[in-house]
Design a protein around this motif. Structure first.
Motif, mmCIF file in Angstrom:
data_model
loop_
_atom_site.group_PDB
_atom_site.id
_atom_site.type_symbol
_atom_site.label_atom_id
_atom_site.label_comp_id
_atom_site.label_asym_id
_atom_site.label_seq_id
_atom_site.Cartn_x
_atom_site.Cartn_y
_atom_site.Cartn_z
ATOM 1 N N THR A 191 -12.509 17.339 -5.349
ATOM 2 C CA THR A 191 -12.030 16.197 -4.574
ATOM 3 C C THR A 191 -12.816 14.936 -4.903
ATOM 4 O OG1 THR A 191 -11.431 17.692 -2.764
ATOM 5 C CG2 THR A 191 -11.560 15.351 -2.244
ATOM 6 N N THR A 192 -14.125 15.081 -5.054
ATOM 7 C CA THR A 192 -14.942 13.893 -5.282
ATOM 8 C C THR A 192 -14.756 13.314 -6.672
ATOM 9 O OG1 THR A 192 -17.130 12.963 -4.759
ATOM 10 C CG2 THR A 192 -17.104 14.916 -6.145
ATOM 11 N N VAL A 193 -14.491 14.153 -7.696
ATOM 12 C CA VAL A 193 -14.276 13.585 -9.032
ATOM 13 C C VAL A 193 -12.927 12.870 -9.103
ATOM 14 C CG1 VAL A 193 -15.785 15.238 -10.209
ATOM 15 C CG2 VAL A 193 -13.342 15.738 -10.011
ATOM 16 N N ILE A 194 -11.918 13.398 -8.379
ATOM 17 C CA ILE A 194 -10.625 12.714 -8.335
ATOM 18 C C ILE A 194 -10.771 11.366 -7.643
ATOM 19 C CG2 ILE A 194 -8.298 12.803 -7.361
ATOM 20 C CD1 ILE A 194 -8.429 15.859 -7.700
ATOM 21 N N TRP A 195 -11.468 11.360 -6.518
ATOM 22 C CA TRP A 195 -11.705 10.101 -5.791
ATOM 23 C C TRP A 195 -12.458 9.119 -6.689
ATOM 24 C CZ3 TRP A 195 -11.174 8.317 -0.543
ATOM 25 C CH2 TRP A 195 -11.883 7.158 -0.261
ATOM 26 N N THR A 196 -13.488 9.599 -7.362
ATOM 27 C CA THR A 196 -14.312 8.721 -8.194
ATOM 28 C C THR A 196 -13.493 8.054 -9.287
ATOM 29 O OG1 THR A 196 -16.283 10.056 -7.777
ATOM 30 C CG2 THR A 196 -16.332 8.620 -9.709
ATOM 31 N N LEU A 197 -12.609 8.818 -9.931
ATOM 32 C CA LEU A 197 -11.772 8.243 -10.986
ATOM 33 C C LEU A 197 -10.876 7.142 -10.437
ATOM 34 C CD1 LEU A 197 -10.551 8.102 -13.802
ATOM 35 C CD2 LEU A 197 -9.059 10.018 -13.174
ATOM 36 N N GLY A 198 -10.169 7.424 -9.348
ATOM 37 C CA GLY A 198 -9.289 6.409 -8.767
ATOM 38 C C GLY A 198 -10.052 5.186 -8.310
ATOM 39 N N GLN A 199 -11.204 5.412 -7.698
ATOM 40 C CA GLN A 199 -12.021 4.300 -7.211
ATOM 41 C C GLN A 199 -12.526 3.442 -8.359
ATOM 42 O OE1 GLN A 199 -15.104 4.532 -3.792
ATOM 43 N NE2 GLN A 199 -16.243 4.984 -5.633
ATOM 44 N N ARG A 200 -12.990 4.082 -9.435
ATOM 45 C CA ARG A 200 -13.498 3.323 -10.578
ATOM 46 C C ARG A 200 -12.400 2.506 -11.239
ATOM 47 N NH1 ARG A 200 -16.977 6.409 -14.868
ATOM 48 N NH2 ARG A 200 -17.218 4.254 -15.554
ATOM 49 N N MET A 201 -11.188 3.057 -11.311
ATOM 50 C CA MET A 201 -10.079 2.328 -11.912
ATOM 51 C C MET A 201 -9.742 1.084 -11.096
ATOM 52 S SD MET A 201 -7.662 5.533 -13.114
ATOM 53 C CE MET A 201 -6.431 4.487 -13.896
ATOM 54 N N LEU A 202 -9.727 1.217 -9.772
ATOM 55 C CA LEU A 202 -9.436 0.075 -8.920
ATOM 56 C C LEU A 202 -10.541 -0.982 -9.001
ATOM 57 C CD1 LEU A 202 -8.045 1.897 -5.738
ATOM 58 C CD2 LEU A 202 -6.746 0.555 -7.405
ATOM 59 N N LEU A 203 -11.799 -0.526 -8.964
ATOM 60 C CA LEU A 203 -12.906 -1.467 -8.985
ATOM 61 C C LEU A 203 -13.063 -2.122 -10.350
ATOM 62 C CD1 LEU A 203 -15.588 0.410 -6.846
ATOM 63 C CD2 LEU A 203 -14.221 -1.587 -6.208
ATOM 64 N N ARG A 204 -12.707 -1.421 -11.429
ATOM 65 C CA ARG A 204 -12.794 -2.032 -12.748
ATOM 66 C C ARG A 204 -11.786 -3.188 -12.867
ATOM 67 N NH1 ARG A 204 -14.760 -0.405 -17.638
ATOM 68 N NH2 ARG A 204 -16.486 0.323 -16.330
ATOM 69 N N ARG A 205 -10.623 -3.037 -12.213
ATOM 70 C CA ARG A 205 -9.654 -4.141 -12.204
ATOM 71 C C ARG A 205 -10.180 -5.317 -11.392
ATOM 72 N NH1 ARG A 205 -3.428 -1.924 -11.774
ATOM 73 N NH2 ARG A 205 -3.484 -0.590 -13.625
ATOM 74 N N ARG A 206 -10.866 -4.980 -10.287
ATOM 75 C CA ARG A 206 -11.395 -6.057 -9.420
ATOM 76 C C ARG A 206 -12.612 -6.711 -10.043
ATOM 77 N NH1 ARG A 206 -12.944 -9.738 -7.350
ATOM 78 N NH2 ARG A 206 -13.167 -10.290 -5.143
ATOM 79 N N TYR A 207 -13.432 -5.952 -10.739
ATOM 80 C CA TYR A 207 -14.653 -6.468 -11.382
ATOM 81 C C TYR A 207 -14.652 -6.084 -12.847
ATOM 82 C CZ TYR A 207 -16.008 -6.727 -6.472
ATOM 83 O OH TYR A 207 -16.040 -6.999 -5.114
ATOM 84 N N PRO A 208 -13.804 -6.707 -13.656
ATOM 85 C CA PRO A 208 -13.703 -6.345 -15.077
ATOM 86 C C PRO A 208 -14.980 -6.686 -15.848
ATOM 87 C CG PRO A 208 -12.495 -8.354 -14.651
ATOM 88 C CD PRO A 208 -12.927 -7.835 -13.313
ATOM 89 N N LEU A 209 -15.259 -5.893 -16.876
ATOM 90 C CA LEU A 209 -16.412 -6.169 -17.711
ATOM 91 C C LEU A 209 -16.059 -7.234 -18.744
ATOM 92 C CD1 LEU A 209 -17.748 -2.569 -18.451
ATOM 93 C CD2 LEU A 209 -18.264 -4.081 -16.534
ATOM 94 N N PRO A 210 -17.008 -8.108 -19.063
ATOM 95 C CA PRO A 210 -16.730 -9.106 -20.111
ATOM 96 C C PRO A 210 -16.515 -8.447 -21.456
ATOM 97 C CG PRO A 210 -19.065 -9.095 -19.526
ATOM 98 C CD PRO A 210 -18.366 -8.213 -18.537
ATOM 99 N N VAL A 211 -15.568 -8.963 -22.218
ATOM 100 C CA VAL A 211 -15.290 -8.421 -23.534
ATOM 101 C C VAL A 211 -16.328 -8.978 -24.513
ATOM 102 C CG1 VAL A 211 -13.610 -8.274 -25.407
ATOM 103 C CG2 VAL A 211 -12.841 -8.275 -23.026
ATOM 104 N N PRO A 212 -17.042 -8.105 -25.243
ATOM 105 C CA PRO A 212 -18.049 -8.589 -26.179
ATOM 106 C C PRO A 212 -17.402 -9.362 -27.319
ATOM 107 C CG PRO A 212 -17.693 -6.247 -26.485
ATOM 108 C CD PRO A 212 -16.940 -6.642 -25.247
ATOM 109 N N PRO A 213 -18.103 -10.349 -27.883
ATOM 110 C CA PRO A 213 -17.552 -11.121 -28.986
ATOM 111 C C PRO A 213 -17.326 -10.239 -30.208
ATOM 112 C CG PRO A 213 -19.889 -11.587 -28.734
ATOM 113 C CD PRO A 213 -19.492 -10.773 -27.551
ATOM 114 N N ALA A 214 -16.290 -10.586 -30.956
ATOM 115 C CA ALA A 214 -15.987 -9.816 -32.169
ATOM 116 C C ALA A 214 -17.075 -10.051 -33.209
ATOM 117 C CB ALA A 214 -14.630 -10.238 -32.737
ATOM 118 N N ALA A 215 -17.336 -9.012 -33.989
ATOM 119 C CA ALA A 215 -18.364 -9.106 -35.025
ATOM 120 C C ALA A 215 -17.891 -10.067 -36.108
ATOM 121 C CB ALA A 215 -18.633 -7.734 -35.627
ATOM 122 N N PRO A 216 -18.788 -10.909 -36.662
ATOM 123 C CA PRO A 216 -18.393 -11.818 -37.730
ATOM 124 C C PRO A 216 -17.982 -11.051 -38.974
ATOM 125 C CG PRO A 216 -20.786 -11.770 -37.467
ATOM 126 C CD PRO A 216 -20.217 -11.005 -36.335
ATOM 127 N N ALA A 217 -16.998 -11.591 -39.682
ATOM 128 C CA ALA A 217 -16.505 -10.934 -40.880
ATOM 129 C C ALA A 217 -17.566 -10.953 -41.950
ATOM 130 C CB ALA A 217 -15.242 -11.658 -41.378
#
Length: 264
Positions: free
Chosen positions: A238-264
């Motif tokens: 039960t707790t791993v199912i809850w954790t997955l759903g919670q993390r998905m919702l919170l990741r949408r609310r607090y998205p991580l910054p996308v790292p800059p692309a590596a120079p060619a």
């Protein structure tokens, strides 16, 4: 000395026993013989709901640490030959931003005693001097106090036990795989320069490895479910199912910054 007979521990177990039996009694008219299993699931949900503020704090901290990654790398590059100063500067940066590299440990630490109490309630024949009626409760025809490994060792493994634990482990493993895929390191993160601080403090380059390690831990949870009583296995699932759903919702609310692309 019996650890569970120590008065404070016995009192906690007796209180938990009373709550669990009370919930099972309330649910029994609705769902019958699976009422104790449903009570365990309900308690798990209540515990996780109470931890929502810490989960939000974790998500914010994760977002902050990802944002600080370039600064952390600059510090590592600047002080890579001075481990003591490197450690001080990294901790100062975390302190200035109001976060910590260990900010994600609180929910796990809070849940550990809950799992311990549930485990104890389904292995003890008596609780605080009275019979433990929870051991008579079943789920899918399998006693909540039985474990897959225990029955396997004793040679008493039954078809229902095999089926119930197979489903339980499969659910946890599927959730682990979904978690691994959904929260895999962001593309481009591997292109960031890697500097391993001699002090052992976690740096940005370590974060993908940390993510993979956390994903692997959920597969370990599936293995643990084979060795603990079925009641504790239900809590874990039960707790791993809850954790997955919670993390998905919170990741949408607090998205991580996308790292800059590596120079060619």
């Amino acid at each position: 000395m019996d650890f569970y007979a120590f008065p404070p521990i016995a009192a906690v177990l007796d209180g938990a026993y009373t709550v669990l039996m009370g919930l099972a009694g309330l649910l029994e008219p609705l769902i019958g013989v699976t009422s104790a299993a449903a009570a365990i699931v309900l308690i798990t949900l209540l515990v996780r709901a109470a931890l929502i503020p810490t989960a939000v704090s974790m998500a914010k901290g994760e977002q902050t640490r990802a944002r600080l990654a370039p600064k952390m790398q600059a510090i590592q590059q600047k002080h890579k030959n001075n481990p003591e100063k490197l450690q001080r500067e990294m901790m100062k940066l975390y302190a200035d931003e109001g976060t910590s590299p260990l900010a994600g440990c609180l929910p796990m630490l809070v849940q550990a005693p809950v799992v311990g109490v549930i485990y104890a309630l389904f292995i003890l024949p008596t609780v605080n001097g009275h019979p433990n009626d929870l051991l008579t409760e079943t789920f899918g025809g399998v006693p909540l106090g039985s474990s897959f490994a225990g029955q396997l060792v004793q040679g008493t493994l039954t078809g229902p036990t095999l089926a119930v634990f197979a489903v339980l482990v499969l659910v946890i493993a599927v959730v682990a795989e979904v978690t691994r895929r959904v929260f895999r390191p962001v593309a481009g993160a591997a292109s960031l320069p890697s500097v391993a601080p001699a002090s052992g403090a976690p740096g940005p380059a370590a974060m993908p490895n940390l993510g993979r390690a956390l994903g692997f831990l959920q597969y370990v949870t599936a293995v643990i479910a084979l060795f603990v009583p079925l009641a504790a296995g239900l809590y874990l699932a039960t707790t791993v199912i809850w954790t997955l759903g919670q993390r998905m919702l919170l990741r949408r609310r607090y998205p991580l910054p996308v790292p800059p692309a590596a120079p060619a």
